[in-house]
Design an enzyme around this catalytic site. Structure first.
Site, PDB file in Angstrom:
ATOM      1  N   SER A 729       0.811  -1.402   0.547  1.00 53.33           N
ATOM      2  CA  SER A 729      -0.083   0.571  -0.107  1.00 53.33           C
ATOM      3  C   SER A 729       1.026   1.066  -0.102  1.00 53.33           C
ATOM      4  O   SER A 729       0.025   2.276  -0.084  1.00 53.33           O
ATOM      5  CB  SER A 729      -1.164  -0.111   1.190  1.00 53.33           C
ATOM      6  OG  SER A 729      -0.010  -0.164   2.206  1.00 53.33           O
ATOM      7  N   LYS A 772      -6.593   3.283   8.474  1.00 49.53           N
ATOM      8  CA  LYS A 772      -6.033   4.267   8.285  1.00 49.53           C
ATOM      9  C   LYS A 772      -6.099   5.879   7.889  1.00 49.53           C
ATOM     10  O   LYS A 772      -5.786   7.067   8.574  1.00 49.53           O
ATOM     11  CB  LYS A 772      -5.381   4.266   6.430  1.00 49.53           C
ATOM     12  CG  LYS A 772      -4.533   2.624   6.181  1.00 49.53           C
ATOM     13  CD  LYS A 772      -4.395   2.837   5.206  1.00 49.53           C
ATOM     14  CE  LYS A 772      -3.605   1.102   5.170  1.00 49.53           C
ATOM     15  NZ  LYS A 772      -2.854   0.668   3.424  1.00 49.53           N
TER      16      LYS A 772
END
Length: 850
Positions: A729, A772
């Protein structure tokens, strides 16, 4: 009662009743049913119970004896075998004549028959006869298996000689014809003498049988001789008061008889109990068998908890115990709703089946062929249609779901399972599977091994005491594997609704039904669970708590609990929201609230000490006073950068304790055009960095990078260097930092990004979006860039977070660079900086959709 009376006739086949006896009989013939119905409508409910001369179905006046007993109907019970009537026999009666009633049953004109008493009841000869009959009857009863106390109690209640003769005649083993003869013998002395003769004859038969058994016993082998000696040893021990084995065996047998066992289990239990009774307690196997049978008695074969299906109450209980977790609560309430509707359907079906069975019974009574005689002791076969309806059906109406709670530690997975049990009114059992490495932990050991015991599943069922508990399998992702076997493979049967109705533990050796158990498993890392096992469970994810959720949980649950544990009242300590927020952000770093509760407990103890030492009476803890009580902050949360910088981009990452931000730094230096990677990066992150390097080289002109810039070395570093990192990511962040360095364009410090990139610059979806973004919000960032395919994941964000952030979904790297680099825009597939015309810039890719 008048001299004669008309009574309904109850014909008996192969059965003779005597006065003073209570006897249940089965009734099935239509004529007999009508006679009973007629008797029930009378005031005294008297009938004449008289025996048939021949064993035939058809009843005629010529086929009946003239003398019977006048009896009262005490009770009537209906069952699948027919109707059962309890008769209380009162006195002898003679049928003067029999006649048919208008409604189709036989009735008789009855006159009471008086007994002929002896001329002198005190005559020594008659007294001796009475005492001898009483003594012999008691001896016969004891040899037939009745206890001495029971025999004494029964005979003590019979004082009249005639009643004694009738009582004994009703139970001795003689032909029905001889019984009828005794009934018709009106002389008390003569009847007592004849009964004594029959009793004496039966005693002689029993004595002869005992002599025969004694002779056979002498010819038995060593094994039988050993058994005989053991029985003698038991007798001696009982005489000495050293053994109560027989009483224990009787108690164990009574417990086993009370169990509602399946046929296979009943067969095994009976076999093992016979072995235990035969070998004696001194044998090596005795204790093993006894332990097995005691385990059988302790398991819940048919006991169930009464479920609470009130959805309102269940929702109230769940909300009282836990804040948030709407998805999980909805799933539990859905299960209760389905269960409630199923039970309502079953009740309607049962009512309909009951009406249909009543219609079938009416058709049977109207059939031309008469029902077999009611006086037979054995129950007649049930009609095939009714029997077919009573067969157990293989359905899944009791099967419970198998849930898997996944999420980071401390978010309430284990405690919610207990709340689910409370909301449903079920028992709660928890076993921890962390570190289990042996299949026998689940299935148990076979009884051939020394020290064998059941597995943890059956131990949990024994602890619950019901067959429908909420069963928590905690830390199922921590199962191990060893040469003893794989416990996860043993769980395949337990957690399969199609198989767990016949789960077989190695120790038990017979199937045990687990289909009504509601299994709930918990795991932190579902990827560690084997695929076949994971496929059997319905997965429900627990995400990290936001700061606002932690604040509410602390206010509603943690603070009241810690105040109670530390002896404080709400008036003695006050914790404002700002104080709690500081504790959450600077003293805890977790997805759940365990550490937060510990810190609140520390605060409460510090305040309790001050109050106990009379320093203060009450204390309002302000944010600036937290450091004095808890010490310096132990958590330093990452904050967004203070300014834009070349080569520094902000990434987002996910950990089991929640999300956070990190910085990706890139710098160029003289060299040979090599890419240097540091920061304890894993293989996947290194590959992402190389993909970004290749993309920048392939699209150098479109990215405004000169070819000579690739002749220098580029160093990419991801702090903190001591923490291992991996995952795809951060690919978009590495590419942004790399392009920023080579193009010498600063990156916005107020934007964070996440996403995997390909060599063509496409962005692929990633996981942990909610965590996140929450980590970025905590760091002070309000603008986020993520792959367009992750747009549906934004629904998981709390409403208050969605209102304060701007999330920009993108599909290719050019869009990210236009957003992240200062003074950049993305038009028609081209990355443009201020003052540039798109005619002078090449598109980043030839397949861009405009």
């Amino acid at each position: 009662m008048s001299e004669t009376i008309t009574l309904p006739v109850l014909p008996l086949r192969e059965l003779v009743l005597f006065p003073g006896v209570s006897m249940p009989i089965a009734v099935g013939r239509s004529g007999t049913l009508k006679a009973i119905e007629a008797a029930r409508t009378s005031e005294d409910q008297w009938v004449l119970a008289v025996t048939q001369r021949q064993n035939t179905n058809k009843v005629t006046p010529d086929g009946l004896y003239n003398i019977g007993v006048i009896a009262r109907i005490d009770q009537i019970q209906r069952s699948l075998a027919g109707i059962q009537v309890l008769l209380q026999c009162d006195r002898r009666g003679m049928a003067v004549r029999y006649e048919h009633s208008d409604t189709g049953y036989l009735q008789a004109v009855v006159r009471e028959v008086e007994e002929i008493q002896p001329a002198d009841a005190d005559e020594p000869a008659f007294q001796a006869l009475h005492q001898e009959a009483q003594s012999r009857a008691a001896e016969l009863a004891q040899k037939s298996g009745l206890s001495e106390d029971t025999v004494r109690q029964v005979l003590s209640g019979v004082e009249q000689p005639g009643r004694l003769a009738d009582l004994v005649a009703g139970y001795i083993d003689i032909d029905p014809g001889e019984r009828q003869s005794l009934l018709e013998t009106l002389s008390v002395e003569e009847r007592l003498r004849r009964v004594l003769i029959h009793v004496q004859r039966q005693l002689e038969v029993i004595s002869a049988r005992e002599d025969l058994q004694s002779k056979v016993q002498e010819e038995l082998g060593d094994r039988q001789r050993e058994m005989f000696l053991r029985e003698q040893l038991k007798t001696i021990q009982r005489e000495l008061g050293d053994d109560d084995g027989d009483a224990e065996l009787e108690e164990l047998e009574a417990k086993l008889d009370e169990l509602d066992l399946p046929p296979e289990a009943r067969k095994e239990v009976d076999r093992e109990f016979k072995r235990l009774s035969r070998i004696g307690r001194e044998a090596m196997e005795a204790q093993v068998i006894r332990t097995f049978l005691e385990t059988i008695t302790e398991l819940p074969w048919s006991e169930r908890s009464k479920e609470s299906l009130d959805l309102v109450d269940a929702e109230t209980v769940l909300n009282e115990d836990h804040y948030g977790l709407a998805d999980v609560k909805d799933r539990v309430l859905e299960f209760l709703a389905v269960r409630q509707l199923r039970l309502e359907i079953e009740a309607r079906q049962a009512e309909q089946e009951s009406l249909e069975e009543e219609k079938i019974e009416e058709r049977l009574q109207e059939a031309a062929e008469p029902v077999p005689d009611d006086a037979d002791a054995a129950a007649e076969p049930v009609d095939a249609e009714i029997a077919e309806r009573k067969k157990p059906q293989n359905d899944d109406r009791h099967k419970a779901p198998i849930l898997l709670f996944t999420g980071p530690p401390g978010v309430g997975k284990t405690s919610l399972a207990k709340s689910i049990a409370r909301s449903m009114g079920r028992e709660y059992v928890r076993i921890s599977l962390g570190g289990a490495r042996d299949e026998a932990d689940i299935r148990g050991h076979r009884r051939t091994y020394v020290g064998a015991m059941p597995g943890r599943i059956l131990k949990g069922m024994k602890q619950a005491g019901t067959k429908n508990p909420v069963f928590l399998l905690d830390e199922i992702d921590k199962l191990g594997v060893s040469f003893h076997g794989d416990p996860s493979s043993a769980l395949l049967e337990v957690l399969d609704p199609a198989q767990n109705d016949s789960f077989t533990d190695h120790y038990l050796g017979v199937p045990f039904d687990l289909s009504e158990v509601m299994f709930i498993c918990t795991a932190n890392f579902p990827q560690n669970i084997p695929g076949p096992l994971l496929d059997r469970m319905e997965r429900i994810e627990f995400s990290s708590y936001t700061e606002r959720e932690k604040l509410e949980i602390a206010r509603q649950y943690l603070i009241p609990r810690q105040l109670k544990q530390n002896g404080l009242s709400e008036q003695q300590i006050q914790l404002p929201d700002k104080t709690l927020k500081k504790v959450i952000s600077q003293y805890t770093h977790e997805a759940g609230v365990r550490q937060l509760e510990r810190e609140i407990g520390r605060l409460a103890r510090k305040v309790a000490r001050k109050i106990a030492s009379r320093e203060v009476e009450t204390l309002r803890v302000k944010p600036e006073g937290v450091d004095e009580l808890l010490g310096r902050p132990r958590v330093r949360p990452e904050k967004k950068a203070e300014k834009d910088q070349i080569g520094v981009a902000t990434a987002m990452y996910y950990t089991p304790v929640g999300g956070d931000i990190m910085f990706v730094e890139a710098t160029a230096m003289p060299g040979k055009g090599e890419l240097v990677l540091t920061g304890q990066l894993g293989d996947v992150m290194k590959e992402s960095a190389r993909a970004a390097w290749s993309y920048a080289k392939a699209h150098a002109s479109a990215l405004h990078i000169k070819k000579k810039d690739f002749q220098q070395d580029v160093h990419i570093h991801v702090p903190a260097g001591a923490i291992p990192k991996d995952g795809p990511s951060a690919g978009v962040t590495m590419a942004t930092a790399l392009v920023s360095t080579l193009s010498k364009r600063p990156v916005r410090h107020d934007i964070a990004m996440t996403g995997e990139i390909t060599l063509n610059g496409r962005l692929l979806p990633i996981g942990g979006v909610k965590e996140k973004i929450l980590g970025g919000v905590r760091a002070g960032i309000r603008t986020f860039v993520l792959p367009k395919d992750n747009e549906p994941d934004l629904e998981d964000l709390p409403d208050e977070v969605r209102e304060m952030v701007e999330v920009i979904p993108v599909s290719e790297l050019g869009e990210v660079l236009a957003l992240a680099l200062r003074d950049a825009v993305f038009q028609d597939g081209r990355l443009l900086f201020s003052g540039m015309s798109k005619k002078d810039v090449k598109p980043l890719s030839s397949d861009v959709q405009h």
